[in-house]
Design a protein around this motif. Sequence first.
Motif, PDB file in Angstrom:
ATOM      1  N   ALA A 193       0.832  -1.205   0.000  1.00  0.00           N
ATOM      2  CA  ALA A 193       0.000   0.000   0.000  1.00  0.00           C
ATOM      3  C   ALA A 193       0.868   1.257   0.000  1.00  0.00           C
ATOM      4  O   ALA A 193       0.551   2.235  -0.686  1.00  0.00           O
ATOM      5  CB  ALA A 193      -0.927  -0.005   1.213  1.00  0.00           C
ATOM      6  N   GLY A 194       1.970   1.253   0.732  1.00  0.00           N
ATOM      7  CA  GLY A 194       2.874   2.401   0.740  1.00  0.00           C
ATOM      8  C   GLY A 194       3.478   2.651  -0.632  1.00  0.00           C
ATOM      9  O   GLY A 194       3.599   3.801  -1.065  1.00  0.00           O
ATOM     10  N   VAL A 195       3.849   1.598  -1.319  1.00  0.00           N
ATOM     11  CA  VAL A 195       4.424   1.743  -2.666  1.00  0.00           C
ATOM     12  C   VAL A 195       3.372   2.264  -3.641  1.00  0.00           C
ATOM     13  O   VAL A 195       3.655   3.152  -4.457  1.00  0.00           O
ATOM     14  CB  VAL A 195       5.015   0.395  -3.139  1.00  0.00           C
ATOM     15  CG1 VAL A 195       5.363   0.441  -4.611  1.00  0.00           C
ATOM     16  CG2 VAL A 195       6.233   0.044  -2.316  1.00  0.00           C
ATOM     17  N   VAL A 196       2.154   1.759  -3.555  1.00  0.00           N
ATOM     18  CA  VAL A 196       1.090   2.195  -4.463  1.00  0.00           C
ATOM     19  C   VAL A 196       0.731   3.659  -4.215  1.00  0.00           C
ATOM     20  O   VAL A 196       0.559   4.434  -5.165  1.00  0.00           O
ATOM     21  CB  VAL A 196      -0.152   1.282  -4.326  1.00  0.00           C
ATOM     22  CG1 VAL A 196      -1.352   1.866  -5.038  1.00  0.00           C
ATOM     23  CG2 VAL A 196       0.163  -0.100  -4.859  1.00  0.00           C
ATOM     24  N   VAL A 197       0.640   4.056  -2.960  1.00  0.00           N
ATOM     25  CA  VAL A 197       0.329   5.456  -2.650  1.00  0.00           C
ATOM     26  C   VAL A 197       1.457   6.368  -3.136  1.00  0.00           C
ATOM     27  O   VAL A 197       1.209   7.443  -3.703  1.00  0.00           O
ATOM     28  CB  VAL A 197       0.070   5.634  -1.137  1.00  0.00           C
ATOM     29  CG1 VAL A 197       0.073   7.088  -0.742  1.00  0.00           C
ATOM     30  CG2 VAL A 197      -1.234   4.976  -0.754  1.00  0.00           C
TER      31      VAL A 197
END
Length: 115
Positions: free
Chosen positions: A71-75
């Motif tokens: 999720a951190g990478v996608v955001v």
Amino acid sequence: MVAKAELMKRSGLLGAGAGVGLFAIFGLLQGAVLGGTAGLSVANRIFGATTLEIMGNELLPRIILAASMLAGVVVSLMVFVVAFAGAGVAAGYLLGILQEATEAKEVQMATAKKD
């Protein structure tokens, strides 16, 4: 000349491409680190243990950690791409305004020479 809408579209796509490139250089690692830190915090709150105890043999804390890293990478990717695409569209809009102004000056100069 190129229409303002077409110029905005092209510069927006160029900005999005630049955003993806800069994400690959700067955002990928930071997104994973920040997401992993958040995942560790969430797993610590849920299971009430320290970080080293959580990563023992349980699967659920690891799934939480992996999902939060993803999720951190996608955001991070979304932030880079949207910000740079928006900047590209804004630059294309400004270039379109400048292009229209120069075309108007050329038309005025051409009509003045005819008179």
